[in-house]
Design a protein around this motif. Structure first.
Motif, mmCIF file in Angstrom:
data_model
loop_
_atom_site.group_PDB
_atom_site.id
_atom_site.type_symbol
_atom_site.label_atom_id
_atom_site.label_comp_id
_atom_site.label_asym_id
_atom_site.label_seq_id
_atom_site.Cartn_x
_atom_site.Cartn_y
_atom_site.Cartn_z
ATOM 1 N N GLY A 1 0.802 -1.216 0.000
ATOM 2 C CA GLY A 1 0.000 0.000 0.000
ATOM 3 C C GLY A 1 0.837 1.270 0.000
ATOM 4 O O GLY A 1 0.478 2.262 -0.644
ATOM 5 N N SER B 1 -1.338 -4.492 -3.217
ATOM 6 C CA SER B 1 -2.206 -4.299 -2.040
ATOM 7 C C SER B 1 -3.110 -3.109 -2.301
ATOM 8 O O SER B 1 -2.961 -2.419 -3.298
ATOM 9 C CB SER B 1 -1.385 -3.950 -0.800
ATOM 10 N N GLU C 1 -2.209 -7.769 6.229
ATOM 11 C CA GLU C 1 -0.868 -7.729 5.620
ATOM 12 C C GLU C 1 -0.559 -9.007 4.841
ATOM 13 O O GLU C 1 0.597 -9.349 4.623
ATOM 14 C CB GLU C 1 0.224 -7.482 6.687
HETATM 15 MG MG MG Z 1 -1.563 -2.940 3.299
#
Ligand code: MG
Ligand code: ASP
Length: 413
Positions: free
Chosen positions: A8, A36, A195
């Protein structure tokens, strides 16, 4: 072929998408790319899920998330580009899902998956706009899991079968897909745990017998400590699989704990590289021996210490221990460190409030139970004399344990 994974942080804005595209463009090998959700999208979605599930208004939060992605789209595409409608479509689905009446964890997975779907759609369209042949893949059609929502267990056989046909696509197109998400046998969305995108990337790499997996991050590589806590931390050039796996076990957040095993089993090297400066060497995790590894220091916050005390002048027995472990297993809780004495068994675990309180409640039926929250577990692997002394003398040590290679201290910060 190679597998890349972008987290991210590397996709938090339009500049990030351009940078990711440039990195993809500079690699010639057949490539499968796992992304992500952008920036802090998953946290934002968790908030939306929490509100909407309990019938509270989440309109402001949904609009903020829409605006965030819209701003990124505006910087990347002309206003009539189909990327806008592709992303809007996902937001419409999110709007519909808001009214759904299901179990919390099922609802969570269905909703939270949108973050990865959106980011992969944006990256895919941007690659195409740069004339890079790109194929968008819904990872749920490949990653088969059981129905343990929010921590789906992968059906490796089925997943591998579903992934094999991708080899044909990879001959002339870059595959862009999502991390973190999968699907049950009856097509319900699941996730692999927070995650979990690193793990997804390892699944693709392993089942496709990739040459390597590269995880692109906002750090220069794997370091011997979190540089935010210890500025003198150093970057490893290389690390054995075993060392990296143990680091993640003790809580090092650089790689998801489940990532190493599938790669190590197939001898596929894992590169951890910096997405801001791809010219940096980064770290390679592979089968190797590294002499004189420096002490490896891992901080794990949000720990809870629980002590179970027997009060009737008996001692802690194996039967009582099995009772404690049975309760832990039932609740899916994991012990990070434990210690036994004549009348008290103490252990420390992540403070997942609902589950830990349920555990304490159960234990209180058999023991006098004491607990402490807000603690930090510090693990020093391969300690030397200096680090051993420093951490044992740390302020506020509540529990300490050492073996020949590892020291752990639980502190009240
Ligand atoms: Mg993430
Ligand atoms: N977006 C998910 C999360 O933040 C998965 C990942 O980033 O690996 O937990």
């Amino acid at each position: 072929m190679k597998v890349f994974k972008f987290g991210g942080a590397s996709l938090k804005n339009a500049k990030g998408v351009r940078n990711v595209t440039a990195i993809i463009q500079s690699y010639k090998a057949p490539l499968l790319v796992v992304v992500s959700a952008m920036g802090k999208t998953t946290n934002a979605l968790e908030q939306i899920i929490q509100l909407s599930f309990y019938n509270k208004d989440a309109t402001a939060e949904v609009n903020a998330l829409l605006r965030y992605h819209h701003d990124i789209l505006k910087e990347l595409f002309p206003s009539d580009h189909e990327a806008f409608s592709s992303v809007e479509k996902i937001f419409v689905e999110l709007g519909h899902a808001l009214q759904k009446d299901t179990d919390f964890d099922e609802y969570y997975d269905e909703m939270v998956a949108k973050g990865e779907l959106i980011s992969s759609v944006i990256v895919h369209h941007f690659l195409q706009a740069q004339n890079i042949p790109s194929h968008w893949l819904d990872a749920r059609t490949c990653i088969a899991t059981d129905d343990s929502f929010r921590e789906g267990k992968v059906d490796w056989g089925l997943t591998s079968n579903k992934i094999q046909p991708l080899r044909t696509i990879l001959r002339d197109q870059v595959i862009i897909t999502q991390g973190f998400i999968g699907q049950t046998a009856n097509a319900q969305t699941t996730t692999l745990g927070r995650e979990g995108s690193d793990y997804s990337a390892a699944i693709f790499a392993s089942t496709l017998d990739a040459e390597s997996l590269t995880i692109w991050k906002d750090v220069p590589g794997v370091m011997n400590a979190d540089p935010k806590r210890l500025p003198a931390a150093i970057v490893f050039d290389e690390l054995p699989f075993k060392e990296a796996a143990e680091m993640t076990y003790y809580g090092a957040s650089v790689i998801h704990p489940k990532t190493i095993k599938p790669l190590a089993n197939k001898g596929i090297p894992l590169h951890v590289k910096n997405f801001d400066d791809p010219s940096l060497k980064g770290t390679v995790i592979h089968e190797c021996t590294v002499d004189d590894l420096p002490p490896l220091i891992v901080f794990k916050d949000n720990q809870c210490l629980i002590s179970c005390k027997v009060t009737d002048y008996t001692f802690i027995s194996e039967e009582q221990l099995s009772l404690i472990f049975h309760a832990l297993t039932q609740l899916g809780l994991r012990v990070n460190v434990m210690q036994n004495s004549a009348i008290t068994f103490s252990f420390c675990l992540d403070f997942r409030e609902n589950k830990v309180m349920a555990l304490i409640h159960q234990l209180q039926q058999h023991f006098e139970v004491y607990y402490n929250t807000g603690l930090t577990l510090i693990t020093i692997k391969n300690y030397d004399e200096a680090s051993f002394d420093t951490y044992r003398k740390h302020k506020g040590v509540l529990l300490e344990q050492s073996s020949r290679s590892t020291l752990q201290v639980l502190i009240k910060p």
